[in-house]
Motif scaffolding. Structure first.
Motif, PDB file in Angstrom:
ATOM      1  N   LYS A 221       9.470  -6.620  -8.699  1.00 49.10           N
ATOM      2  CA  LYS A 221       8.641  -6.144  -9.815  1.00 49.10           C
ATOM      3  C   LYS A 221       7.259  -6.788  -9.868  1.00 49.10           C
ATOM      4  O   LYS A 221       6.325  -6.200 -10.413  1.00 49.10           O
ATOM      5  CB  LYS A 221       9.362  -6.372 -11.139  1.00 49.10           C
ATOM      6  CG  LYS A 221       9.605  -7.817 -11.516  1.00 49.10           C
ATOM      7  CD  LYS A 221      10.383  -7.922 -12.817  1.00 49.10           C
ATOM      8  CE  LYS A 221      10.658  -9.361 -13.206  1.00 49.10           C
ATOM      9  NZ  LYS A 221       9.434 -10.101 -13.534  1.00 49.10           N
ATOM     10  N   ASP A 222       7.103  -7.992  -9.307  1.00 47.32           N
ATOM     11  CA  ASP A 222       5.818  -8.688  -9.396  1.00 47.32           C
ATOM     12  C   ASP A 222       4.920  -8.464  -8.179  1.00 47.32           C
ATOM     13  O   ASP A 222       3.821  -9.008  -8.118  1.00 47.32           O
ATOM     14  CB  ASP A 222       6.053 -10.188  -9.585  1.00 47.32           C
ATOM     15  CG  ASP A 222       6.714 -10.506 -10.922  1.00 47.32           C
ATOM     16  OD1 ASP A 222       6.381  -9.815 -11.907  1.00 47.32           O
ATOM     17  OD2 ASP A 222       7.558 -11.414 -10.972  1.00 47.32           O
ATOM     18  N   ILE A 223       5.386  -7.673  -7.206  1.00 48.81           N
ATOM     19  CA  ILE A 223       4.555  -7.410  -6.014  1.00 48.81           C
ATOM     20  C   ILE A 223       3.448  -6.426  -6.392  1.00 48.81           C
ATOM     21  O   ILE A 223       3.730  -5.342  -6.912  1.00 48.81           O
ATOM     22  CB  ILE A 223       5.404  -6.829  -4.862  1.00 48.81           C
ATOM     23  CG1 ILE A 223       6.530  -7.794  -4.478  1.00 48.81           C
ATOM     24  CG2 ILE A 223       4.522  -6.526  -3.652  1.00 48.81           C
ATOM     25  CD1 ILE A 223       7.501  -7.224  -3.471  1.00 48.81           C
ATOM     26  N   PRO A 224       2.167  -6.760  -6.144  1.00 48.48           N
ATOM     27  CA  PRO A 224       1.080  -5.825  -6.452  1.00 48.48           C
ATOM     28  C   PRO A 224       1.193  -4.546  -5.613  1.00 48.48           C
ATOM     29  O   PRO A 224       1.456  -4.614  -4.407  1.00 48.48           O
ATOM     30  CB  PRO A 224      -0.191  -6.604  -6.078  1.00 48.48           C
ATOM     31  CG  PRO A 224       0.224  -8.026  -6.008  1.00 48.48           C
ATOM     32  CD  PRO A 224       1.662  -8.033  -5.591  1.00 48.48           C
ATOM     33  N   ILE A 225       0.998  -3.400  -6.253  1.00 48.90           N
ATOM     34  CA  ILE A 225       1.060  -2.104  -5.569  1.00 48.90           C
ATOM     35  C   ILE A 225      -0.292  -1.405  -5.702  1.00 48.90           C
ATOM     36  O   ILE A 225      -0.810  -1.251  -6.810  1.00 48.90           O
ATOM     37  CB  ILE A 225       2.164  -1.214  -6.170  1.00 48.90           C
ATOM     38  CG1 ILE A 225       3.545  -1.846  -5.939  1.00 48.90           C
ATOM     39  CG2 ILE A 225       2.125   0.195  -5.569  1.00 48.90           C
ATOM     40  CD1 ILE A 225       4.670  -1.116  -6.651  1.00 48.90           C
ATOM     41  N   ILE A 226      -0.852  -1.016  -4.556  1.00 47.17           N
ATOM     42  CA  ILE A 226      -2.078  -0.212  -4.537  1.00 47.17           C
ATOM     43  C   ILE A 226      -1.708   1.180  -4.048  1.00 47.17           C
ATOM     44  O   ILE A 226      -1.190   1.332  -2.937  1.00 47.17           O
ATOM     45  CB  ILE A 226      -3.152  -0.829  -3.620  1.00 47.17           C
ATOM     46  CG1 ILE A 226      -3.552  -2.226  -4.127  1.00 47.17           C
ATOM     47  CG2 ILE A 226      -4.374   0.081  -3.532  1.00 47.17           C
ATOM     48  CD1 ILE A 226      -4.597  -2.926  -3.252  1.00 47.17           C
TER      49      ILE A 226
ATOM     50  N   LEU B 275       0.873  -1.172   0.000  1.00 45.37           N
ATOM     51  CA  LEU B 275       0.000   0.000   0.000  1.00 45.37           C
ATOM     52  C   LEU B 275       0.910   1.220   0.000  1.00 45.37           C
ATOM     53  O   LEU B 275       1.644   1.454   0.965  1.00 45.37           O
ATOM     54  CB  LEU B 275      -0.902   0.007   1.231  1.00 45.37           C
ATOM     55  CG  LEU B 275      -1.962  -1.108   1.305  1.00 45.37           C
ATOM     56  CD1 LEU B 275      -2.700  -1.044   2.638  1.00 45.37           C
ATOM     57  CD2 LEU B 275      -2.945  -1.005   0.153  1.00 45.37           C
ATOM     58  N   LEU B 276       0.880   2.004  -1.074  1.00 42.85           N
ATOM     59  CA  LEU B 276       1.879   3.048  -1.294  1.00 42.85           C
ATOM     60  C   LEU B 276       1.231   4.429  -1.424  1.00 42.85           C
ATOM     61  O   LEU B 276       0.410   4.655  -2.318  1.00 42.85           O
ATOM     62  CB  LEU B 276       2.676   2.714  -2.572  1.00 42.85           C
ATOM     63  CG  LEU B 276       3.773   3.669  -3.006  1.00 42.85           C
ATOM     64  CD1 LEU B 276       4.822   3.846  -1.921  1.00 42.85           C
ATOM     65  CD2 LEU B 276       4.414   3.163  -4.302  1.00 42.85           C
TER      66      LEU B 276
ATOM     67  N   ALA C 246       1.041   0.010 -11.062  1.00 39.17           N
ATOM     68  CA  ALA C 246       0.146  -0.208  -9.922  1.00 39.17           C
ATOM     69  C   ALA C 246      -1.090  -0.965 -10.382  1.00 39.17           C
ATOM     70  O   ALA C 246      -1.491  -0.891 -11.551  1.00 39.17           O
ATOM     71  CB  ALA C 246      -0.258   1.128  -9.301  1.00 39.17           C
ATOM     72  N   VAL C 247      -1.705  -1.705  -9.452  1.00 43.42           N
ATOM     73  CA  VAL C 247      -2.879  -2.494  -9.820  1.00 43.42           C
ATOM     74  C   VAL C 247      -4.186  -1.810  -9.430  1.00 43.42           C
ATOM     75  O   VAL C 247      -5.250  -2.172  -9.932  1.00 43.42           O
ATOM     76  CB  VAL C 247      -2.827  -3.894  -9.173  1.00 43.42           C
ATOM     77  CG1 VAL C 247      -1.642  -4.689  -9.705  1.00 43.42           C
ATOM     78  CG2 VAL C 247      -2.779  -3.813  -7.641  1.00 43.42           C
ATOM     79  N   ASP C 248      -4.113  -0.795  -8.518  1.00 46.36           N
ATOM     80  CA  ASP C 248      -5.360  -0.191  -8.050  1.00 46.36           C
ATOM     81  C   ASP C 248      -5.047   1.090  -7.286  1.00 46.36           C
ATOM     82  O   ASP C 248      -3.891   1.426  -7.034  1.00 46.36           O
ATOM     83  CB  ASP C 248      -6.106  -1.166  -7.135  1.00 46.36           C
ATOM     84  CG  ASP C 248      -7.607  -0.952  -7.133  1.00 46.36           C
ATOM     85  OD1 ASP C 248      -8.059   0.104  -7.636  1.00 46.36           O
ATOM     86  OD2 ASP C 248      -8.333  -1.827  -6.637  1.00 46.36           O
ATOM     87  N   TYR C 249      -6.127   1.805  -6.925  1.00 53.10           N
ATOM     88  CA  TYR C 249      -6.054   3.036  -6.136  1.00 53.10           C
ATOM     89  C   TYR C 249      -7.016   2.948  -4.965  1.00 53.10           C
ATOM     90  O   TYR C 249      -8.100   2.393  -5.093  1.00 53.10           O
ATOM     91  CB  TYR C 249      -6.443   4.252  -6.991  1.00 53.10           C
ATOM     92  CG  TYR C 249      -5.277   5.043  -7.517  1.00 53.10           C
ATOM     93  CD1 TYR C 249      -4.740   6.100  -6.777  1.00 53.10           C
ATOM     94  CD2 TYR C 249      -4.719   4.757  -8.755  1.00 53.10           C
ATOM     95  CE1 TYR C 249      -3.676   6.833  -7.265  1.00 53.10           C
ATOM     96  CE2 TYR C 249      -3.655   5.493  -9.250  1.00 53.10           C
ATOM     97  CZ  TYR C 249      -3.134   6.530  -8.499  1.00 53.10           C
ATOM     98  OH  TYR C 249      -2.081   7.262  -8.970  1.00 53.10           O
ATOM     99  N   ILE C 250      -6.609   3.488  -3.827  1.00 56.72           N
ATOM    100  CA  ILE C 250      -7.512   3.691  -2.685  1.00 56.72           C
ATOM    101  C   ILE C 250      -7.507   5.184  -2.381  1.00 56.72           C
ATOM    102  O   ILE C 250      -6.441   5.791  -2.255  1.00 56.72           O
ATOM    103  CB  ILE C 250      -7.046   2.899  -1.441  1.00 56.72           C
ATOM    104  CG1 ILE C 250      -7.151   1.396  -1.694  1.00 56.72           C
ATOM    105  CG2 ILE C 250      -7.875   3.291  -0.221  1.00 56.72           C
ATOM    106  CD1 ILE C 250      -6.571   0.553  -0.572  1.00 56.72           C
TER     107      ILE C 250
END
Length: 404
Positions: free
Chosen positions: A79-84, A55-56, A103-107
């Protein structure tokens, strides 16, 4: 879905209040949480712990979230760790930029409890599926590679084997012809006598049959290895079929034989087979080979670890035992090593997805989970582990003889 306790999440934010809110939410949900308060720290912690998800925060002093993401995606380890991304902004441009960086998503802040957990669980599940597909693709690719090699070897080996039989018959005829010449030529000319002595004819007559026999044995050995390779490569079986468990285990040992031999760093690993009188089993043959591959490879890893840690001075062994269960309805396969063993707390979670005791970057935590699924869900059997730390580990498989 894997349990939260086997998933680690790295929170990257420079505002203590945000960190506390997220930490409490995730901690209460059972996740393992680590924290970094700036981009530089995040890069170091991500490389060290390899979390399952990050969570970034976008806005941070020094290296901002976008730059941190860029570094993470450029690093082979992370590089393969999902980043939100987490941001108070609702600007579409920023969201697009983040997604373009990987990144895979936004919060969006302020953080909503249910939304955070929902998004995290979705992306962890997607990552699990991705890793699972990668594992299955790796096994499928291995099967295709092995099948291709076996096919390429098979034709010349059959050619050699077929011609050796004719060569053997021809040589026997020639030796018999020489014997006839010797019987009916009492005083051969000096030139023949000298040449016979020079080539050691008497030795050739005795050695040729032995040489041909050795060539036949060697060719039969290669042919047996090719059959084993072709048997192992059956990874795409779509239906249950009768299968010889012993052949499956033997073919897997052939694939792993290079890891069993002595090397500069490890002594030889001895395989002890105690095969019982068992019937053919109705199963997915290729899937069972995948289970044997995972369990035997893990046993080899454990033995190598015992050498590295100098916890084992005696002979390294893997014992494989098969038998029919007492109720005559299932087959028991026991694979045991005398390596470092498995702690009791690890035994409780060893078949869960993402759980691994291997060093960072050495395992995905999916091998045993997939093995458990193949045995339990696809075959209605059981897979258990028994171990005493320092005394090795024992994996017990039961597989129904017939599927109902």
């Amino acid at each position: 879905m894997s349990s939260p306790i086997n998933n680690s999440i790295l929170i990257v934010d420079d505002i203590p209040t945000n960190i506390k809110v997220l930490f409490d939410i995730l901690n209460q949900a059972g996740f393992r949480v680590t924290v970094a308060k700036n981009g530089q720290s995040a890069l170091a912690k991500a490389r060290k712990s390899l979390p399952n998800l990050i969570l970034l925060d976008v806005m941070m002093p020094g290296i901002d979230g976008f730059e941190t993401c860029r570094y993470l995606k450029a690093d082979a380890k992370t590089k393969d760790i999902p980043i939100i991304f987490m941001t108070a902004r609702s600007d579409t441009v920023d969201k697009v930029k983040g997604l373009q960086l990987g990144a895979v998503d936004y919060i969006t802040k302020p953080i909503q409890h249910e939304e955070v957990l929902a998004r995290i669980n979705v992306h962890l599940e997607l990552r699990r599926i991705q890793l699972r597909l990668a594992q299955e693709e790796k096994m499928s690719s291995l099967g295709q590679l092995v099948a291709g090699i076996a096919h390429e070897i098979n034709n010349p080996v059959n050619f050699i084997y077929g011609n050796l039989i004719h060569a053997q018959n021809n040589i026997i005829d020639l030796l018999n012809l020489i014997k006839l010449y010797e019987n009916y030529t009492v005083n051969p000319i000096p030139e023949i006598q000298k040449f016979s002595q020079d080539i050691e004819l008497e030795f050739i007559k005795q050695d040729l049959p032995n040489l041909l026999s050795s060539l036949m044995m060697g060719t039969e050995r290669v042919e047996k290895i090719v059959r084993s390779l072709r048997l192992f490569s059956r990874l795409e079986d779509a239906e249950f079929q009768l299968f010889n468990i012993h052949e499956g285990i033997d073919s897997t040992i052939i694939i792993l034989s290079h890891r069993l031999k002595a090397s500069a760093t490890n002594p030889e690993i001895n395989i002890i087979k105690e095969y019982g009188d068992i019937p053919l089993v109705e199963c997915y043959a290729g899937k069972l080979n995948q289970v044997f591959m995972n369990l035997l490879a893990n046993a080899i890893d454990a033995l190598e670890e015992s050498v590295i840690n100098k916890k084992r001075d005696n002979e390294l062994t893997i014992k494989i035992r098969t038998a029919v269960t007492d109720d005559q309805k299932s087959i028991l396969v026991e694979i045991a090593d005398n390596g470092v063993g498995i702690p009791l707390d690890v035994q409780q979670t060893i078949f869960e997805q993402f759980y691994t005791t291997k060093p960072l970057g050495k395992g995905t935590g999916l091998g045993l989970a997939i093995a458990h699924e193949i045995i339990v869900e696809k075959h209605g059997g059981s897979l258990e582990v028994k171990s005493t730390p320092g005394e090795g580990a024992q994996f017990l498989i039961t597989i129904p003889i017939q599927q109902v």
